[in-house]
Design a protein around this motif. Structure first.
Motif, short mmCIF file in Angstrom:
data_model
loop_
_atom_site.label_atom_id
_atom_site.label_comp_id
_atom_site.label_asym_id
_atom_site.label_seq_id
_atom_site.Cartn_x
_atom_site.Cartn_y
_atom_site.Cartn_z
N LYS A 118 -6.68 -24.95 -22.42
CA LYS A 118 -7.38 -25.40 -23.61
C LYS A 118 -7.40 -24.38 -24.93
O LYS A 118 -7.29 -24.86 -26.02
N GLU A 119 -7.39 -23.12 -24.70
CA GLU A 119 -7.26 -22.17 -25.62
C GLU A 119 -5.91 -22.37 -26.30
O GLU A 119 -5.97 -22.37 -27.52
N PHE A 120 -4.88 -22.37 -25.59
CA PHE A 120 -3.51 -22.42 -26.41
C PHE A 120 -3.50 -23.61 -27.20
O PHE A 120 -2.97 -23.70 -28.09
N MET A 121 -3.95 -24.81 -26.63
CA MET A 121 -3.91 -26.33 -27.26
C MET A 121 -4.69 -26.23 -28.49
O MET A 121 -4.51 -26.74 -29.71
N TRP A 122 -5.78 -25.57 -28.31
CA TRP A 122 -7.01 -25.33 -29.43
C TRP A 122 -6.14 -24.72 -30.66
O TRP A 122 -5.99 -25.08 -31.84
N PHE A 123 -5.45 -23.56 -30.35
CA PHE A 123 -4.68 -22.79 -31.56
C PHE A 123 -3.18 -23.70 -31.84
O PHE A 123 -3.15 -23.68 -33.09
N TYR A 124 -2.81 -24.26 -31.11
CA TYR A 124 -1.60 -25.15 -31.45
C TYR A 124 -1.97 -26.14 -32.33
O TYR A 124 -1.51 -26.30 -33.47
N LYS A 125 -3.06 -26.94 -31.92
CA LYS A 125 -3.57 -27.95 -32.96
C LYS A 125 -4.11 -27.57 -34.12
O LYS A 125 -3.84 -28.29 -35.18
N HIS A 169 -1.21 -26.95 -36.17
CA HIS A 169 -0.12 -27.96 -36.44
C HIS A 169 -1.03 -29.32 -37.02
O HIS A 169 -0.78 -30.41 -36.50
N LEU A 170 -1.68 -29.12 -38.01
CA LEU A 170 -2.72 -30.05 -38.55
C LEU A 170 -3.27 -31.04 -37.78
O LEU A 170 -3.49 -32.37 -37.92
N GLY A 171 -3.86 -30.46 -36.74
CA GLY A 171 -4.75 -30.98 -35.66
C GLY A 171 -4.14 -31.90 -34.57
O GLY A 171 -4.78 -32.69 -33.69
N SER A 172 -2.70 -31.92 -34.73
CA SER A 172 -1.83 -32.88 -33.92
C SER A 172 -1.58 -32.05 -32.46
O SER A 172 -1.13 -31.03 -32.56
N GLY A 173 -2.01 -32.84 -31.41
CA GLY A 173 -1.68 -32.07 -30.18
C GLY A 173 -0.31 -32.83 -29.75
O GLY A 173 0.16 -32.27 -28.38
N ALA A 174 0.02 -33.76 -30.34
CA ALA A 174 1.47 -34.43 -29.83
C ALA A 174 2.52 -33.56 -30.25
O ALA A 174 2.95 -33.44 -31.22
N ALA A 175 3.39 -33.11 -29.09
CA ALA A 175 4.42 -32.20 -29.45
C ALA A 175 5.47 -32.26 -27.98
O ALA A 175 4.93 -32.55 -26.84
#
Length: 196
Positions: free
Chosen positions: A33-40, A43-49
């Motif tokens: 959750k922490e990692f994806m929060w930072f990723y999004k 990356h302009l709020g996108s979690g699709a990667a």
């Protein structure tokens, strides 16, 4: 029999706990959750990667966390100027009244700020000051890599030499930190997070 059961239960618990994490550094987890929060956020709020993109970002994030750990070991997290800066940020965040102090997002924001400030402070010591203030090291670096800068003289390309030297210092620093601390990546969890 009871000891064996406890050991197996602890092993399963540890494996289950790690399953919710994308990585760990010296046994301290980096949760998905922490990692994806930072990723999004980056990356302009996108979690699709795609998996490869997430894996690349995870290595960058681990490098960031390693620098923060180094800063803490240097005691930079107890520096009065740092503590004052964090307190001022917390007051500014509270004044906005956009996010409750008890929400997980608030904790992530505060942690992000604290760690970013530490990373900045330690980078200033380990990289930027060295590259800016040590003319002899810069000239040595220029001489060792002269073919890269030909036909220009040192003074003409000093800015480029500083940037390249900073890059080398950072790579050496990261290599040292990765040897010093145990880093484990949970590939299965990263694959689960991949959307493409």
């Amino acid at each position: 029999m009871r000891k064996v059961y406890c050991a197996v239960t602890l092993s399963l618990f540890a494996a289950g706990a790690f399953a919710q994490n994308v990585a760990s550094i010296n046994g301290k987890s980096i949760g998905n959750k922490e990692f994806m929060w930072f990723y999004k956020k980056n990356h302009l709020g996108s979690g699709a990667a795609a998996y490869a993109e997430l894996e690349t970002y995870l290595h960058q994030y681990i490098n960031f966390k390693l620098k923060v750990l180094d800063a803490k070991e240097m005691g930079l997290d107890t520096d009065t100027a740092y503590l004052s800066e964090v307190k001022n940020y917390e007051l500014a965040l509270a004044a906005q009244k956009r996010i409750a102090k008890t929400s997980p997002a608030y904790q992530l924001l505060m942690n992000e700020y604290k760690e970013a400030a530490l990373m900045f402070n330690v980078s200033e010591i380990r990289i930027w000051n060295k590259a800016q203030n040590d003319e002899n090291q810069l000239r040595n670096f220029y001489e060792q890599n002269k073919n890269t800068y030909l036909p220009a003289a040192f003074e003409e390309v000093k800015g480029k030499v500083i940037a390249d030297y900073q890059e080398r210092l950072e790579k050496e620093w990261i290599n040292t930190l990765r040897k010093k601390y145990t880093v484990k990546i949970n590939q299965n969890e990263v694959k689960k997070l991949a959307k493409l």
